[in-house]
Structure formats: structure tokens, C-alpha cells
Design a protein around this motif. Structure first.
Motif, PDB file in Angstrom:
ATOM      1  N   VAL A 251       0.828  -1.205   0.000  1.00 49.34           N
ATOM      2  CA  VAL A 251       0.000   0.000   0.000  1.00 49.34           C
ATOM      3  C   VAL A 251       0.866   1.260   0.000  1.00 49.34           C
ATOM      4  CG1 VAL A 251      -1.647   1.346   1.366  1.00 49.34           C
ATOM      5  CG2 VAL A 251      -1.998  -1.112   1.057  1.00 49.34           C
ATOM      6  N   LEU A 252       1.910   1.303   0.823  1.00 51.66           N
ATOM      7  CA  LEU A 252       2.791   2.475   0.863  1.00 51.66           C
ATOM      8  C   LEU A 252       3.480   2.687  -0.477  1.00 51.66           C
ATOM      9  CD1 LEU A 252       4.415   2.121   4.405  1.00 51.66           C
ATOM     10  CD2 LEU A 252       2.644   3.735   3.679  1.00 51.66           C
ATOM     11  N   GLN A 253       3.878   1.599  -1.129  1.00 52.86           N
ATOM     12  CA  GLN A 253       4.472   1.710  -2.452  1.00 52.86           C
ATOM     13  C   GLN A 253       3.481   2.345  -3.431  1.00 52.86           C
ATOM     14  OE1 GLN A 253       6.124  -1.927  -3.937  1.00 52.86           O
ATOM     15  NE2 GLN A 253       6.154  -1.252  -6.064  1.00 52.86           N
ATOM     16  N   GLY A 254       2.229   1.909  -3.355  1.00 53.50           N
ATOM     17  CA  GLY A 254       1.211   2.484  -4.228  1.00 53.50           C
ATOM     18  C   GLY A 254       0.958   3.949  -3.946  1.00 53.50           C
ATOM     19  N   LEU A 255       0.961   4.337  -2.674  1.00 52.18           N
ATOM     20  CA  LEU A 255       0.755   5.738  -2.312  1.00 52.18           C
ATOM     21  C   LEU A 255       1.856   6.626  -2.880  1.00 52.18           C
ATOM     22  CD1 LEU A 255      -0.328   5.311   1.430  1.00 52.18           C
ATOM     23  CD2 LEU A 255      -1.807   5.902  -0.507  1.00 52.18           C
ATOM     24  N   GLY A 256       3.100   6.121  -2.860  1.00 49.36           N
ATOM     25  CA  GLY A 256       4.198   6.891  -3.429  1.00 49.36           C
ATOM     26  C   GLY A 256       4.051   7.067  -4.929  1.00 49.36           C
ATOM     27  N   LYS A 257       3.631   6.016  -5.604  1.00 51.75           N
ATOM     28  CA  LYS A 257       3.477   6.083  -7.063  1.00 51.75           C
ATOM     29  C   LYS A 257       2.283   6.928  -7.473  1.00 51.75           C
ATOM     30  CE  LYS A 257       5.590   1.584  -8.158  1.00 51.75           C
ATOM     31  NZ  LYS A 257       5.351   0.246  -8.728  1.00 51.75           N
ATOM     32  N   ALA A 258       1.189   6.878  -6.695  1.00 56.44           N
ATOM     33  CA  ALA A 258      -0.056   7.542  -7.080  1.00 56.44           C
ATOM     34  C   ALA A 258      -0.121   8.999  -6.642  1.00 56.44           C
ATOM     35  CB  ALA A 258      -1.240   6.766  -6.498  1.00 56.44           C
ATOM     36  N   LYS A 259       0.970   9.559  -6.152  1.00 52.73           N
ATOM     37  CA  LYS A 259       1.044  10.982  -5.810  1.00 52.73           C
ATOM     38  C   LYS A 259       0.005  11.381  -4.764  1.00 52.73           C
ATOM     39  CE  LYS A 259       2.464  13.816  -8.965  1.00 52.73           C
ATOM     40  NZ  LYS A 259       2.628  14.679 -10.154  1.00 52.73           N
ATOM     41  N   VAL A 260      -0.090  10.573  -3.720  1.00 47.16           N
ATOM     42  CA  VAL A 260      -0.956  10.904  -2.583  1.00 47.16           C
ATOM     43  C   VAL A 260      -0.128  11.709  -1.581  1.00 47.16           C
ATOM     44  CG1 VAL A 260      -2.304   9.972  -0.671  1.00 47.16           C
ATOM     45  CG2 VAL A 260      -2.371   8.851  -2.908  1.00 47.16           C
ATOM     46  N   ASN A 261      -0.672  12.816  -1.096  1.00 48.10           N
ATOM     47  CA  ASN A 261       0.032  13.629  -0.100  1.00 48.10           C
ATOM     48  C   ASN A 261       0.111  12.867   1.224  1.00 48.10           C
ATOM     49  OD1 ASN A 261       0.277  15.795  -1.910  1.00 48.10           O
ATOM     50  ND2 ASN A 261      -1.729  16.605  -1.320  1.00 48.10           N
ATOM     51  N   ILE A 262       1.328  12.758   1.765  1.00 55.79           N
ATOM     52  CA  ILE A 262       1.551  11.920   2.948  1.00 55.79           C
ATOM     53  C   ILE A 262       2.233  12.731   4.044  1.00 55.79           C
ATOM     54  CG2 ILE A 262       2.715   9.860   3.833  1.00 55.79           C
ATOM     55  CD1 ILE A 262       2.624   8.717   1.000  1.00 55.79           C
ATOM     56  N   VAL A 263       1.735  12.567   5.266  1.00 51.24           N
ATOM     57  CA  VAL A 263       2.398  13.101   6.455  1.00 51.24           C
ATOM     58  C   VAL A 263       2.844  11.908   7.295  1.00 51.24           C
ATOM     59  CG1 VAL A 263       2.082  14.340   8.625  1.00 51.24           C
ATOM     60  CG2 VAL A 263       1.164  15.282   6.504  1.00 51.24           C
ATOM     61  N   ILE A 264       4.123  11.876   7.650  1.00 53.40           N
ATOM     62  CA  ILE A 264       4.668  10.805   8.480  1.00 53.40           C
ATOM     63  C   ILE A 264       4.850  11.353   9.888  1.00 53.40           C
ATOM     64  CG2 ILE A 264       6.595   9.211   8.815  1.00 53.40           C
ATOM     65  CD1 ILE A 264       7.039   9.404   5.757  1.00 53.40           C
ATOM     66  N   SER A 265       4.183  10.727  10.832  1.00 49.52           N
ATOM     67  CA  SER A 265       4.136  11.213  12.205  1.00 49.52           C
ATOM     68  C   SER A 265       4.820  10.217  13.137  1.00 49.52           C
ATOM     69  CB  SER A 265       2.670  11.413  12.619  1.00 49.52           C
ATOM     70  OG  SER A 265       2.547  11.571  14.012  1.00 49.52           O
ATOM     71  N   GLY A 266       5.476  10.739  14.174  1.00 50.82           N
ATOM     72  CA  GLY A 266       6.129   9.861  15.150  1.00 50.82           C
ATOM     73  C   GLY A 266       6.945  10.652  16.137  1.00 50.82           C
ATOM     74  N   GLY A 267       7.446   9.958  17.124  1.00 47.95           N
ATOM     75  CA  GLY A 267       8.277  10.595  18.135  1.00 47.95           C
ATOM     76  C   GLY A 267       9.731  10.670  17.697  1.00 47.95           C
ATOM     77  N   ASN A 474      -2.746  -1.815  -8.960  1.00 44.04           N
ATOM     78  CA  ASN A 474      -3.892  -2.686  -8.710  1.00 44.04           C
ATOM     79  C   ASN A 474      -3.620  -3.555  -7.488  1.00 44.04           C
ATOM     80  OD1 ASN A 474      -5.517  -1.944 -11.084  1.00 44.04           O
ATOM     81  ND2 ASN A 474      -3.878  -2.918 -12.266  1.00 44.04           N
ATOM     82  N   LEU A 475      -4.263  -3.223  -6.385  1.00 45.17           N
ATOM     83  CA  LEU A 475      -4.086  -3.962  -5.141  1.00 45.17           C
ATOM     84  C   LEU A 475      -5.077  -5.119  -5.075  1.00 45.17           C
ATOM     85  CD1 LEU A 475      -3.778  -0.956  -2.659  1.00 45.17           C
ATOM     86  CD2 LEU A 475      -1.910  -2.252  -3.705  1.00 45.17           C
ATOM     87  N   ALA A 476      -4.608  -6.236  -4.540  1.00 44.53           N
ATOM     88  CA  ALA A 476      -5.501  -7.390  -4.364  1.00 44.53           C
ATOM     89  C   ALA A 476      -6.587  -7.043  -3.350  1.00 44.53           C
ATOM     90  CB  ALA A 476      -4.699  -8.597  -3.902  1.00 44.53           C
ATOM     91  N   PRO A 477      -7.822  -7.468  -3.580  1.00 40.85           N
ATOM     92  CA  PRO A 477      -8.922  -7.120  -2.653  1.00 40.85           C
ATOM     93  C   PRO A 477      -8.687  -7.578  -1.222  1.00 40.85           C
ATOM     94  CG  PRO A 477      -9.773  -8.010  -4.718  1.00 40.85           C
ATOM     95  CD  PRO A 477      -8.300  -8.226  -4.754  1.00 40.85           C
ATOM     96  N   HIS A 478      -7.975  -8.699  -1.048  1.00 39.94           N
ATOM     97  CA  HIS A 478      -7.811  -9.250   0.304  1.00 39.94           C
ATOM     98  C   HIS A 478      -6.841  -8.441   1.154  1.00 39.94           C
ATOM     99  CE1 HIS A 478      -3.745 -10.785  -0.456  1.00 39.94           C
ATOM    100  NE2 HIS A 478      -4.183 -11.188  -1.647  1.00 39.94           N
ATOM    101  N   ILE A 479      -6.110  -7.496   0.548  1.00 40.57           N
ATOM    102  CA  ILE A 479      -5.122  -6.714   1.300  1.00 40.57           C
ATOM    103  C   ILE A 479      -5.779  -5.984   2.460  1.00 40.57           C
ATOM    104  CG2 ILE A 479      -3.783  -4.571   1.152  1.00 40.57           C
ATOM    105  CD1 ILE A 479      -2.449  -5.560  -1.268  1.00 40.57           C
ATOM    106  N   PHE A 480      -7.009  -5.504   2.266  1.00 37.29           N
ATOM    107  CA  PHE A 480      -7.679  -4.700   3.282  1.00 37.29           C
ATOM    108  C   PHE A 480      -8.547  -5.531   4.212  1.00 37.29           C
ATOM    109  CE2 PHE A 480      -7.146  -1.904  -0.502  1.00 37.29           C
ATOM    110  CZ  PHE A 480      -6.175  -1.070   0.028  1.00 37.29           C
ATOM    111  N   GLU A 481      -8.454  -6.856   4.107  1.00 40.09           N
ATOM    112  CA  GLU A 481      -9.243  -7.715   4.974  1.00 40.09           C
ATOM    113  C   GLU A 481      -8.436  -8.096   6.218  1.00 40.09           C
ATOM    114  OE1 GLU A 481     -10.323 -11.055   2.641  1.00 40.09           O
ATOM    115  OE2 GLU A 481     -11.546  -9.883   1.206  1.00 40.09           O
ATOM    116  N   PRO A 482      -9.048  -8.080   7.400  1.00 38.69           N
ATOM    117  CA  PRO A 482      -8.337  -8.458   8.638  1.00 38.69           C
ATOM    118  C   PRO A 482      -7.845  -9.901   8.555  1.00 38.69           C
ATOM    119  CG  PRO A 482     -10.450  -7.430   9.121  1.00 38.69           C
ATOM    120  CD  PRO A 482     -10.444  -7.697   7.651  1.00 38.69           C
TER     121      PRO A 482
END
Length: 483
Positions: A251-267, A474-482
């Protein structure tokens, strides 16, 4: 070639290169130089007393002091006898070899009784003092060390695999440590003194350095070095280390390719910059990227990258260039994406403006403990730049600009994990709405301190899935399933 490096006896008044002499400077001398007298003759080094038997150099305080005194004498003799202009014509390996030969010659002249191991250690330490960063060099060469924490000249800690360890590395005295700090910060055009006792800098390999000195540091100068691997980590490495699941990585790889604005948060120390480097690795090589940082540390692999770095004020309090000024300037540089190393203040307003005005796929990091807190911090930072802007307008700008918040953390066992991947979906009334796509659920702690738990999908199909599909991801549908 060694003969060429030595000053001739009739040429002792020549003026060597000031810049090189400063680079090689007497960082190791400290206060111990008063115990010896170096003659100007190039054939002999004389001392006030016979050279002591160094013995087990690290065996106790007396031997350790004798070792530092011997190193100081040899170091001073080298600076007095070598032709620094000749050294400028040699490469690093050649200089190290010549220094080794000269150290051995000086030890023979002083008739110092030391064994081979001590001789090699002395030669290495002097080479490190003259060409590197003194006692820190062995730690900087150790690939297992991720942080170096200098707590005054008497104490140095390192972080290995997420755990802090006390080392036996020390500096001769406070002056020795101050010279090493000054050597580091001066290479990037910065300064540190009583009028400016805090500084951010970087090493040649990109490692981030922060130093603070008296009077702000009460017990003595303190320095922190955040190291980065010469070979940048990739998503596959983070999956192998257990920092995230393979589904998260996809999913993160796809977000980078699809030009989604991302904020990375942490300590602090949670791996925000590492995650930013990893995700940025999927940016198309045809895009123009402009990075803005306080201290340049990003390791982007694309060919078309422009790196900008802030500048502190000079001794007169003038000449400061802030992140906000650089972000504004970056907007005029025809960027496809703008990447901020860390958002801390008013620049948040301009960053969100860029995300909303055609610079899709921009990224930034900030300090926060949860995705919701990250958005709250963004709102607070916007209010610093536009105090009269209504809260709802701020939240609308955040909701329209930020697509995903990636939450990373360093757990109690020292391991770094992606705790959450959360999508920002819009507004309901005055509240920004979010939905968690992946989460890490901690179930306990093992007897050895290892944190137990697992990362899993929440079962929510994100809105950005359609955007990823339009960009050919194209992400597999099962990726978002618990699971």
C-alpha cells in the motif's frame, strides 16, 4: 614520499596552508601539551622527561594519562615537522600511509617502549585526530551504531539495535571535544560559541549532528549524532525487520506512485526520516523534486532532486533563512513534488498550500504520537502563520491537502514499527474525519522485554484505492481484509 612531507631544516619559516593546518589541528592536545617541549629541528623530538612506559593503555587512569600525553607530543611533533602544502597534493589513503610512517619514525626517536598493539592504536588515533573526528571515528565506522550520544568529554553512549550502550570512548578534555565539534560544524559553514551555543549540522555521509555547549549545557559540551546507513533501507528491508507487513508495504508503495500527499508522524528516533526516504523511492524518476530541511539528511535516489537547507542567523543576528522562506521559494522552482524534512512552525501553512495547488504527492514529517494528534499539531502550526484564520478554515485546508498519515514509533524493546496507516477522508461539521486502514495491536511483553503484537488491516477499504487503480496500482482485494 615521506621525505617530501618533512620540512627541510632551512625551510622552517615557510607558511603552510592555513585551512589544512586548521583541518589537521591539535584537537588531541588539550592541557597535556604543557608536559613536553618540541624542538624546531626536524631530526629530534625532545621532552622534559624520559618517555614513560605506556603499558596497558586502557588499564587504568595513570596509563591512560600517559597515553594521552604521548599522543599529544607525537601529534604536535607531526604538525611541527610535516609540510602541509605537500600533503594537499596527496589523497586520503596516501596521507594515512605517510602519517603512519612518520609516527613510527617519531616513536623510534623518542625511544618509547610500547608493544605492537599499542603502536597500531596510537597510529590509528593520530590519523583519526588529523584526518577525521578523533575518538568518534571507530563508532562512525561501525555499521551497527545508529546513534552516538556524547555526554561531555567523559562519557559516550551509542544505540545499537534500539538499545543504548555505554562505550569506553572518551575525549582528552573539554577542549578536545570542543575542537571536534567545531571541526564538524565549520565544514557546513556553521559556528558554535557562547553567543550561539546550539547548532544543527551534518557529517559528510549525511548523518545529522546536534551540539549544545556551555552555558546552556551545564556539565560541558553535549553532542548527538543520528547516523544513516550508507546503503539506504528499502521497503523489503523494513518488512524483513518486522517493522511492517508485506500488505502495508504494498500500500505504501502504491501511495508513493499515485502521488498521494503523505504526512509521516512519530516521536523522536521513531524512524520518520527513514520512512520518508523509503516511500520517496517510488517517486517517478521523471519528476522534479525539491527538498527543504533544517539539516540536509534525506537520501533520495532520483536523478532530478534539488536540495535546500535553512541557514541560521550570523553573529549579528542577520542573514537567517527559515524553512518557510525556502518553501515559498521552492514553489517558484517548478517542482513536481516538495518534500519537507520536518514541519515545525509557520511553514506548515505554505506546505499545505502547495499540496492543494498542483504539487500532489508532496510529503513531510512531524512530531506527534497519534494520527489525530498530527492533524491537531498541523492546525496549531497554521495558527502561528495565520492567527486570524478561523479554526474551521484551517481544518478544511488540512482535510483537503493531507491524504494519508503514517504513524511510526519506537517501542519499548527498541524496535521501530509502523503503528498505523490512516486515511484522511474529509470533514463532518467542524471535525476532520479519518479512517484507519492498518493498525498494530500490542498484546503484551515477553519475559525478555520483546513487545508482542501484530499488524493487521482493519477491514476498511480506503477511498484512495480508486486513485491507486487510476495510476496503474492494482491492489488485491484481500489486502484490506483483517487476518
Amino acid at each position: 614520499m615521506t621525505r617530501e612531507l618533512l620540512k627541510e631544516s632551512n625551510d622552517m619559516n615557510m607558511i603552510p596552508s592555513a585551512s589544512l593546518r586548521e583541518r589537521l589541528g591539535s584537537a588531541a592536545l588539550g592541557s597535556s601539551t604543557s608536559t613536553s617541549t618540541i624542538t624546531s629541528a626536524p631530526t629530534r623530538v625532545t621532552t622534559g622527561t624520559a618517555a614513560p612506559r605506556v603499558g596497558a593503555v586502557r588499564g587504568g587512569p595513570i596509563d591512560n594519562r600517559a597515553y594521552h600525553q604521548l599522543k599529544a607530543r607525537i601529534h604536535e611533533a607531526l604538525l611541527d615537522r610535516i609540510d602541509l602544502e605537500s600533503m594537499q597534493r596527496l589523497n586520503g589513503d596516501q596521507i594515512r600511509q605517510e602519517l603512519r610512517l612518520l609516527v613510527e619514525r617519531l616513536l623510534e626517536e623518542e625511544m618509547v617502549v610500547i608493544n605492537d598493539a599499542e603502536r597500531k592504536m596510537l597510529t590509528r588515533d593520530i590519523q583519526n585526530e588529523m584526518l577525521g573526528f578523533g575518538p568518534l571515528e571507530p563508532l562512525l565506522e561501525d555499521p551497527t551504531v545508529s546513534d552516538i550520544l556524547v555526554n561531555t568529554h567523559k562519557q559516550v553512549y551509542v544505540e545499537r539495535r534500539g538499545k543504548l550502550e555505554l562505550t569506553d570512548v572518551t575525549f582528552t578534555d573539554e577542549a578536545h571535544l570542543m575542537k571536534i565539534i567545531d571541526k564538524i560544524v565549520s565544514r557546513v559553514g556553521r559556528r558554535i560559541d557562547e553567543s550561539s551555543p546550539m547548532v544543527d549540522a551534518r557529517l559528510p555521509d549525511g548523518s545529522r549532528v546536534n551540539a549544545i555547549i556551555p552555558p546552556l549545557a551545564i556539565d560541558g559540551a553535549v553532542m548527538s549524532i543520528r547516523r544513516f546507513s550508507a546503503d539506504p533501507l528499502r521497503l523489503a528491508d523494513l518488512v524483513a525487520y518486522g517493522s511492517m507487513t508485506a500488505d502495508m508495504a504494498e500500500v505504501l508503495q502504491g501511495l508513493g506512485k499515485a502521488k498521494v500527499n503523505i504526512v509521516i508522524s512519530g516521536g523522536t528516533g521513531s524512524g520518520k526520516t527513514t520512512m520518508l526516504n523509503v516511500i520517496s523511492g517510488f517517486i517517478n524518476h521523471n519528476e522534479r523534486i525539491v527538498t527543504v530541511e533544517d539539516a540536509a539528511e534525506l537520501q533520495l535516489q532520483q536523478p532530478h532532486v534539488v536540495r535546500l537547507e535553512t541557514r541560521p542567523a550570523n553573529i549579528e543576528g542577520k542573514g537567517e533563512v527559515t524553512q518557510r522562506a525556502l518553501v515559498k521559494n521552492a514553489l517558484r522552482m517548478r517542482p513536481d513534488r516538495i518534500i519537507l524534512g520536518e514541519v515545525r512552525g509557520e511553514e506548515a501553512m505554505d506546505m499545505l498550500g502547495a499540496m492543494n495547488t498542483g504539487h500532489e504527492g508532496s510529503m513531510a514529517t512531524l512530531h506527534a504520537n497519534t494520527p489525530r494528534e498530527a492533524l491537531t499539531r498541523l492546525e496549531n502550526m497554521i495558527s502561528m502563520a495565520a492567527p486570524n484564520l478561523p479554526p474551521k478554515a484551517m481544518r478544511q485546508q488540512i482535510a483537503s491537502a493531507v491524504g494519508v498519515v503514517v504513524q511510526v514509533s519506537r517501542l519499548t524493546d527498541g524496535k521501530r514499527k509502523v503503528l498505523s496507516i490512516t486515511e484522511v477522508t474529509g470533514m463532518e461539521g467542524d471535525v476532520i474525519t479519518m479512517q484507519e486502514i492498518f493498525t498494530f495491536r500490542q498484546t503484551g511483553v515477553a519475559d525478555d522485554g520483546t513487545v508482542l503484537g501484530q499488524a493487521t488491516a482493519t477491514g476498511v477499504r480506503p477511498h484512495f484505492a480508486e486513485r491507486l487503480r487510476t495510476f496503474g496500482v492494482n491492489l488485491a482485494p484481500h489486502i484490506f481484509e483483517p487476518r
